[in-house]
Enzyme design. Structure first.
Site, PDB file in Angstrom:
ATOM      1  N   TYR A 117      31.890  -9.793 -21.013  1.00 16.34           N
ATOM      2  CA  TYR A 117      33.284  -8.775 -21.114  1.00 16.34           C
ATOM      3  C   TYR A 117      33.806  -9.167 -22.504  1.00 16.34           C
ATOM      4  O   TYR A 117      32.710  -9.969 -23.118  1.00 16.34           O
ATOM      5  CB  TYR A 117      34.066 -10.015 -20.772  1.00 16.34           C
ATOM      6  CG  TYR A 117      35.036 -11.215 -20.672  1.00 16.34           C
ATOM      7  CD1 TYR A 117      36.279 -10.117 -19.895  1.00 16.34           C
ATOM      8  CD2 TYR A 117      35.328 -11.803 -21.735  1.00 16.34           C
ATOM      9  CE1 TYR A 117      37.619 -10.125 -19.989  1.00 16.34           C
ATOM     10  CE2 TYR A 117      37.190 -12.010 -21.488  1.00 16.34           C
ATOM     11  CZ  TYR A 117      37.534 -11.127 -20.513  1.00 16.34           C
ATOM     12  OH  TYR A 117      39.009 -11.476 -20.865  1.00 16.34           O
TER      13      TYR A 117
ATOM     14  N   LYS B  16      33.516  -4.875 -20.055  1.00 13.57           N
ATOM     15  CA  LYS B  16      35.645  -4.727 -19.640  1.00 13.57           C
ATOM     16  C   LYS B  16      35.872  -5.386 -21.074  1.00 13.57           C
ATOM     17  O   LYS B  16      35.642  -6.394 -21.552  1.00 13.57           O
ATOM     18  CB  LYS B  16      35.627  -5.497 -18.142  1.00 13.57           C
ATOM     19  CG  LYS B  16      37.060  -6.570 -18.526  1.00 13.57           C
ATOM     20  CD  LYS B  16      37.333  -7.115 -17.298  1.00 13.57           C
ATOM     21  CE  LYS B  16      38.990  -7.671 -17.314  1.00 13.57           C
ATOM     22  NZ  LYS B  16      39.664  -6.548 -17.377  1.00 13.57           N
TER      23      LYS B  16
END
Length: 308
Positions: A142, A171
């Site tokens: 992330y 992401k």
């Protein structure tokens, strides 16, 4: 030959919300309906469960596992990535194993909240190794917003994390396009097969121009057809159509994510779904607060603009 996890990551994946009743308990029937609705949209490739939009930091371990079980019960074939967001590495490892048993296809590892104040890079690497060793699933990183203290990984640490073969994607939510491009170039230079998903809801168009493997975005929980259309236009190189769609989407993204006060996205997403008649209750779990009258007015106007 079955498509690989990274092949299946391409395109639009919906970061789901978790409907709740007035008493703040999870409404499992409404959750299943929400998941079924977004998966029915042509072009939606899968789901991100237990992300920030899903109030992952406020759910119990049992509730997070049930979210995965419910989603897998709705669809036996959709790609399901579950967020792992725990302060303790031991808890994170247990959750990774639990999510795999419940039917997840991959794991998105969130930085712990305590890291926002600063952390030893070796602790970050240890946390990810313990999650890796607890399951057999592919892992995603992330990329946190650049304004979130020490949450965003510096380039050297990001490179070390991406060197792990089981880590296959990020992401990329740095929420700043120069940082996004720098990470994209560094990661693809290190591993050409590494998947960088442009996931800043306010600037998807810019990410798609620079380059993106796909997106895991909560805005697709509200307007999935428009987000898919934007992705498809970008893939065709139809930038005139992409800009037209961006103009429709942008005010809503600002009303949900940028307008102050900060940290209101989950509540605003739920209110949007209620305004659209897709959710009976827009309750959120404390200490989050429901949307104010002013927020509802701004969201209503932005929805009307997007859907006009």
């Amino acid at each position: 030959m079955p498509a690989s996890f990274t092949d299946r990551l391409r395109g639009i994946h919906v970061a789901t919300i978790v409907p709740m009743r007035a008493d703040q308990s999870v409404d499992e029937v409404a959750l299943a309906a929400h998941i079924e609705t977004v998966l029915s949209v042509d072009g939606v490739r899968g789901l991100l469960l237990n992300g920030h939009a899903g109030e992952n930091f406020l759910l119990s371990s049992e509730e997070r596992r049930r979210v995965v079980e419910i989603a897998r019960g709705v669809s036996a074939t959709a790609l399901i990535v579950s967020g792992v967001n725990c302060e303790s590495s031991l808890d994170a490892a247990r959750e990774a194993a639990s999510f795999e048993a419940a039917g997840a296809d991959g794991l998105l590892v969130f930085p712990t909240n305590s890291w926002a104040l600063g952390v030893d890079p070796e602790s970050v690497l240890l946390h990810h190794r313990m999650i890796r060793d607890a399951s057999t699933l592919p892992m995603m990183l992330y990329g946190a917003p650049v304004g979130a203290g020490h949450w965003p990984y510096p380039a050297d640490l990001l490179s070390r994390l991406a060197a792990e073969p089981r880590v296959v994607a990020i992401k990329e939510g740095s929420w700043e396009v120069a940082h996004y491009e720098a990470n994209l170039r560094m990661l693809r230079g290190q591993r050409p097969d590494f998947c960088v998903l442009g996931s800043g809801d306010e600037h998807l168009l810019t990410c798609y121009i620079i380059g993106s493997h796909g997106s895991q975005v909560s805005l697709a929980a509200v307007i999935p057809e428009l987000i898919v259309a934007l992705w498809d236009a970008a893939q065709r190189g139809d930038w005139e159509e992409a800009r037209r769609l961006h103009e429709r989407i942008y005010p809503l993204s600002v009303a949900i994510y940028r307008d102050g006060p900060a940290g209101r996205a989950a509540a605003r997403l739920k209110t949007c779904l209620k305004l659209l008649g897709r959710l009976r209750s827009d309750a959120v779990r404390a200490p989050q607060l429901p949307c104010t009258a002013d927020e509802i007015t701004r969201l209503t106007r932005a929805l009307e603009h997007a859907l006009a």
